[in-house]
Enzyme design. Structure first.
Site, PDB file in Angstrom:
ATOM      1  CD  GLU A  40      34.643  37.260  37.813  1.00 28.09           C
ATOM      2  OE1 GLU A  40      35.334  38.237  37.484  1.00 28.09           O
ATOM      3  OE2 GLU A  40      33.412  37.219  37.654  1.00 28.09           O
ATOM      4  CG  ASP A  70      41.303  46.185  39.217  1.00 25.88           C
ATOM      5  OD1 ASP A  70      41.260  45.635  38.101  1.00 25.88           O
ATOM      6  OD2 ASP A  70      41.607  45.572  40.261  1.00 25.88           O
TER       7      ASP A  70
END
Length: 247
Positions: A8, A128
């Protein structure tokens, strides 16, 4: 089961987040390109890459992402800031193996279904979940979707995979996370990739027995060195079936 070593990016650096808090990153002082190459050298067949700056709309790490895609030698599953057809197709043209879409799918499921059919096996749906709702905009906005309905809304769209993240529970609550992810996976027609559930190689061994889960993202545990990627890849491979001995 497929292991996706995960990176990330924020401000050109490798970071990890706790429960998606973009303003509280943990920074890892490693070179992103070298780290991506290490994933490939360890034997990974894919890697997962997310651009947090693109999610926030405060610039992006485009040059760095392009360099990783161009040089790493394994396909890259890329997410972050995929808010339009043009953005998705831009990164497909740049060589990304798969594109992960979440917010766009919640806002325009018809468009994302079309993208999946036009680019079969290159679009990944991100689901999510926070307190029974699908979250968007980098986990900051609750959508109107329940996760089961969200997955089912796409029918037989040819997604390459569905990444499911339980945002509410943290890594010390893996049993709760696995329960949610496995339950949602039963509604999916595409392979489900679990996110945020690996602390150790024992978790990977356990995942291989969880029904409906075909892969796992592994990020923070690699940077903390609580998981060795080469070992994780070996554990994730199916072993030989026992054969009865006849006498």
């Amino acid at each position: 089961m497929l292991i996706y070593p995960t990176m990330e990016l924020q401000g050109g650096r490798c970071v990890t987040l706790a429960k998606g808090r973009l303003n509280e990153p943990m920074v890892w002082h490693v070179d992103p390109v070298e780290t991506a190459h290490d994933f490939a050298k360890a034997g990974a067949s894919w890697m997962h890459l997310t651009d947090f700056d693109a999610i926030e709309g405060r610039g992006d790490n485009a040059e760095l992402v392009e360099e990783i895609i161009r040089t790493v030698g394994i396909p890259v599953q890329l997410g972050g800031g995929m808010h339009s057809r043009e953005r998705v197709e831009h990164w497909i043209d740049k060589g990304a193996g798969r594109i992960v879409v979440g917010s766009l799918a919640a806002r325009d499921p018809q468009l994302v279904g079309e993208l999946a059919r036009f680019h079969p096996d290159q679009i990944v749906l991100a689901v999510d979940v926070w307190r029974g709702q699908v979250m968007t905009d980098g986990w900051r906005t609750a959508s109107a979707w329940a996760p089961e309905s969200f997955i089912e809304a796409f029918g037989d769209a040819p997604f390459a995979g569905i990444v499911i993240t339980d945002i509410e529970n943290e890594l010390d609550e893996v049993e709760a996370q696995l329960g949610l992810i496995s339950s949602l996976a039963s509604h999916a027609r595409a392979p489900v990739i679990a996110s945020g559930v690996v602390r150790s190689v024992d978790d990977i061994a356990r995942l291989t027995y969880v029904q409906n889960i075909a892969g796992a993202l592994v990020g923070r545990a690699l940077f903390r060195k609580s998981v060795d990627l080469s070992e994780a890849l070996k554990i994730a491979q199916p072993g030989p079936e026992p054969v009865a001995a006849f006498r």
